[in-house]
Structures are given as C-alpha cells and as structure tokens.
Motif scaffolding. Structure first.
Motif, PDB file in Angstrom:
ATOM      1  N   TYR A  62       0.827  -1.199   0.000  1.00 39.11           N
ATOM      2  CA  TYR A  62       0.000   0.000   0.000  1.00 39.11           C
ATOM      3  C   TYR A  62       0.869   1.260   0.000  1.00 39.11           C
ATOM      4  CZ  TYR A  62      -4.247  -2.705   1.021  1.00 39.11           C
ATOM      5  OH  TYR A  62      -5.307  -3.565   0.960  1.00 39.11           O
ATOM      6  N   SER A  63       1.932   1.257   0.768  1.00 34.89           N
ATOM      7  CA  SER A  63       2.832   2.402   0.800  1.00 34.89           C
ATOM      8  C   SER A  63       3.507   2.597  -0.551  1.00 34.89           C
ATOM      9  CB  SER A  63       3.903   2.224   1.876  1.00 34.89           C
ATOM     10  OG  SER A  63       3.308   2.153   3.138  1.00 34.89           O
ATOM     11  N   LEU A  64       3.864   1.502  -1.203  1.00 31.31           N
ATOM     12  CA  LEU A  64       4.464   1.587  -2.537  1.00 31.31           C
ATOM     13  C   LEU A  64       3.478   2.182  -3.539  1.00 31.31           C
ATOM     14  CD1 LEU A  64       6.851   0.951  -4.380  1.00 31.31           C
ATOM     15  CD2 LEU A  64       5.909  -1.336  -4.680  1.00 31.31           C
ATOM     16  N   ILE A  65       2.226   1.760  -3.470  1.00 28.80           N
ATOM     17  CA  ILE A  65       1.196   2.316  -4.357  1.00 28.80           C
ATOM     18  C   ILE A  65       1.007   3.806  -4.072  1.00 28.80           C
ATOM     19  CG2 ILE A  65      -1.279   2.258  -4.903  1.00 28.80           C
ATOM     20  CD1 ILE A  65      -1.127  -0.796  -4.410  1.00 28.80           C
ATOM     21  N   GLY A  66       0.988   4.190  -2.806  1.00 31.81           N
ATOM     22  CA  GLY A  66       0.867   5.606  -2.454  1.00 31.81           C
ATOM     23  C   GLY A  66       2.044   6.422  -2.953  1.00 31.81           C
ATOM     24  N   ALA A  67       3.257   5.879  -2.879  1.00 24.93           N
ATOM     25  CA  ALA A  67       4.439   6.587  -3.366  1.00 24.93           C
ATOM     26  C   ALA A  67       4.423   6.712  -4.887  1.00 24.93           C
ATOM     27  CB  ALA A  67       5.703   5.866  -2.906  1.00 24.93           C
ATOM     28  N   ILE A  68       3.942   5.687  -5.574  1.00 22.40           N
ATOM     29  CA  ILE A  68       3.825   5.758  -7.038  1.00 22.40           C
ATOM     30  C   ILE A  68       2.799   6.809  -7.429  1.00 22.40           C
ATOM     31  CG2 ILE A  68       3.052   4.471  -9.069  1.00 22.40           C
ATOM     32  CD1 ILE A  68       4.397   1.996  -7.798  1.00 22.40           C
ATOM     33  N   ILE A  69       1.695   6.872  -6.711  1.00 24.09           N
ATOM     34  CA  ILE A  69       0.691   7.909  -6.973  1.00 24.09           C
ATOM     35  C   ILE A  69       1.292   9.295  -6.764  1.00 24.09           C
ATOM     36  CG2 ILE A  69      -1.474   8.913  -6.095  1.00 24.09           C
ATOM     37  CD1 ILE A  69      -2.404   6.007  -5.576  1.00 24.09           C
ATOM     38  N   LEU A  70       2.054   9.457  -5.694  1.00 26.58           N
ATOM     39  CA  LEU A  70       2.702  10.743  -5.422  1.00 26.58           C
ATOM     40  C   LEU A  70       3.648  11.132  -6.549  1.00 26.58           C
ATOM     41  CD1 LEU A  70       3.391  13.140  -3.543  1.00 26.58           C
ATOM     42  CD2 LEU A  70       5.142  11.659  -2.535  1.00 26.58           C
ATOM     43  N   LEU A  71       4.485  10.209  -7.003  1.00 25.43           N
ATOM     44  CA  LEU A  71       5.412  10.522  -8.084  1.00 25.43           C
ATOM     45  C   LEU A  71       4.685  10.796  -9.398  1.00 25.43           C
ATOM     46  CD1 LEU A  71       8.368   8.074  -7.404  1.00 25.43           C
ATOM     47  CD2 LEU A  71       8.301  10.551  -7.068  1.00 25.43           C
ATOM     48  N   ALA A  72       3.568  10.110  -9.634  1.00 23.50           N
ATOM     49  CA  ALA A  72       2.778  10.376 -10.840  1.00 23.50           C
ATOM     50  C   ALA A  72       2.196  11.788 -10.804  1.00 23.50           C
ATOM     51  CB  ALA A  72       1.674   9.342 -10.990  1.00 23.50           C
ATOM     52  N   ILE A  73       1.716  12.207  -9.640  1.00 24.19           N
ATOM     53  CA  ILE A  73       1.177  13.563  -9.504  1.00 24.19           C
ATOM     54  C   ILE A  73       2.278  14.594  -9.695  1.00 24.19           C
ATOM     55  CG2 ILE A  73       0.165  15.195  -7.856  1.00 24.19           C
ATOM     56  CD1 ILE A  73      -1.417  12.784  -6.717  1.00 24.19           C
ATOM     57  N   VAL A  74       3.452  14.344  -9.116  1.00 26.11           N
ATOM     58  CA  VAL A  74       4.578  15.274  -9.279  1.00 26.11           C
ATOM     59  C   VAL A  74       4.992  15.358 -10.744  1.00 26.11           C
ATOM     60  CG1 VAL A  74       7.024  15.617  -8.743  1.00 26.11           C
ATOM     61  CG2 VAL A  74       5.422  15.048  -6.922  1.00 26.11           C
ATOM     62  N   ASN A  75       5.058  14.213 -11.438  1.00 27.11           N
ATOM     63  CA  ASN A  75       5.387  14.229 -12.866  1.00 27.11           C
ATOM     64  C   ASN A  75       4.336  14.973 -13.676  1.00 27.11           C
ATOM     65  OD1 ASN A  75       7.810  12.875 -12.747  1.00 27.11           O
ATOM     66  ND2 ASN A  75       6.915  10.872 -13.147  1.00 27.11           N
ATOM     67  N   LEU A  76       3.086  14.808 -13.320  1.00 28.36           N
ATOM     68  CA  LEU A  76       2.002  15.474 -14.030  1.00 28.36           C
ATOM     69  C   LEU A  76       2.099  16.989 -13.870  1.00 28.36           C
ATOM     70  CD1 LEU A  76      -0.572  14.903 -15.688  1.00 28.36           C
ATOM     71  CD2 LEU A  76      -1.818  14.964 -13.536  1.00 28.36           C
ATOM     72  N   VAL A  77       2.413  17.432 -12.672  1.00 27.50           N
ATOM     73  CA  VAL A  77       2.512  18.874 -12.408  1.00 27.50           C
ATOM     74  C   VAL A  77       3.764  19.456 -13.071  1.00 27.50           C
ATOM     75  CG1 VAL A  77       2.874  20.574 -10.581  1.00 27.50           C
ATOM     76  CG2 VAL A  77       1.168  18.792 -10.291  1.00 27.50           C
ATOM     77  N   ARG A  78       4.876  18.757 -12.987  1.00 24.89           N
ATOM     78  CA  ARG A  78       6.128  19.285 -13.513  1.00 24.89           C
ATOM     79  C   ARG A  78       6.209  19.237 -15.021  1.00 24.89           C
ATOM     80  NH1 ARG A  78      11.094  16.761 -10.728  1.00 24.89           N
ATOM     81  NH2 ARG A  78      12.145  18.460 -11.794  1.00 24.89           N
ATOM     82  N   ARG A  79       5.753  18.162 -15.636  1.00 21.05           N
ATOM     83  CA  ARG A  79       5.929  17.980 -17.068  1.00 21.05           C
ATOM     84  C   ARG A  79       4.633  18.061 -17.870  1.00 21.05           C
ATOM     85  NH1 ARG A  79       9.438  13.710 -15.175  1.00 21.05           N
ATOM     86  NH2 ARG A  79      11.558  14.482 -15.289  1.00 21.05           N
ATOM     87  N   GLY A  80       3.532  17.913 -17.220  1.00 21.12           N
ATOM     88  CA  GLY A  80       2.259  17.910 -17.928  1.00 21.12           C
ATOM     89  C   GLY A  80       1.836  16.539 -18.399  1.00 21.12           C
ATOM     90  N   THR A  81       2.699  15.512 -18.236  1.00 20.02           N
ATOM     91  CA  THR A  81       2.352  14.151 -18.607  1.00 20.02           C
ATOM     92  C   THR A  81       2.862  13.196 -17.543  1.00 20.02           C
ATOM     93  OG1 THR A  81       4.419  13.817 -19.827  1.00 20.02           O
ATOM     94  CG2 THR A  81       2.528  14.617 -21.081  1.00 20.02           C
ATOM     95  N   VAL A  82       2.246  12.026 -17.487  1.00 19.87           N
ATOM     96  CA  VAL A  82       2.712  10.966 -16.600  1.00 19.87           C
ATOM     97  C   VAL A  82       3.551  10.016 -17.435  1.00 19.87           C
ATOM     98  CG1 VAL A  82       2.029   9.066 -15.100  1.00 19.87           C
ATOM     99  CG2 VAL A  82       0.703  11.175 -15.122  1.00 19.87           C
ATOM    100  N   ARG A  83       4.719   9.668 -16.951  1.00 21.51           N
ATOM    101  CA  ARG A  83       5.591   8.746 -17.689  1.00 21.51           C
ATOM    102  C   ARG A  83       5.043   7.354 -17.651  1.00 21.51           C
ATOM    103  NH1 ARG A  83      11.903   9.762 -16.579  1.00 21.51           N
ATOM    104  NH2 ARG A  83      12.048  11.632 -17.778  1.00 21.51           N
TER     105      ARG A  83
END
Length: 83
Positions: A62-83
């Motif tokens: 669950y913590s790994l899934i939460g961290a992946i969600i966090l990194l996806a949100i950060v990528n979305l905000v910084r680059r405009g796309t999710v890798r």
C-alpha cells in the motif's frame, strides 16, 4: 527505534517507486525517504488504517502504491504528462 524503521522502510519504498516511475536518477536517498513516508500517508488515507500500523507485506505494498501515486502527480505537475 520506530523512527529509524520508518526511515529505512520509507527509503526502500521511495526507491522502488522511483524505479517504477523512472525518476531514480533525479532524486537522492533523502528524497526517496520523503517520497516513501508521504506515500505511506497517502496510502493510509486511500486504503484506511493508520500510519502507525505494524509493517507487513500489505502495508508495504500500500505504501508503494501511495508513493507511485505521489510521483505520478509530481510528474504530471512538472511535465504535464505521466511517464
């Protein structure tokens, strides 16, 4: 002793999440720990339970899934796309 375990598990979770999201080269160990701990907080809100639970395979995933969600949100905000 509990804080040390949080830091170690947070670092491992953050590192694994950064490997999945391909951001490992951009962040160091300190940011991995922060991502892992914040990922645990996100997971506790999404999947229920508290942040002070005993670390099991389920809470680790669950913590790994939460961290992946966090990194996806950060990528979305910084680059405009999710890798």
């Amino acid at each position: 002793m509990g804080i040390i375990i949080w830091l170690i598990v947070g670092g491992v979770v953050g590192w694994l999440a950064s490997m999945v999201m391909r951001t490992d080269g951009q962040q160091g160990i300190l940011l991995n720990i922060v991502v892992g701990i914040i990922g645990s907080v996100i997971a506790s809100f999404l999947f229920g339970g508290g942040i002070n639970q005993i670390i099991t395979v389920t809470t680790f995933v669950y913590s790994l899934i939460g961290a992946i969600i966090l990194l996806a949100i950060v990528n979305l905000v910084r680059r405009g796309t999710v890798r």
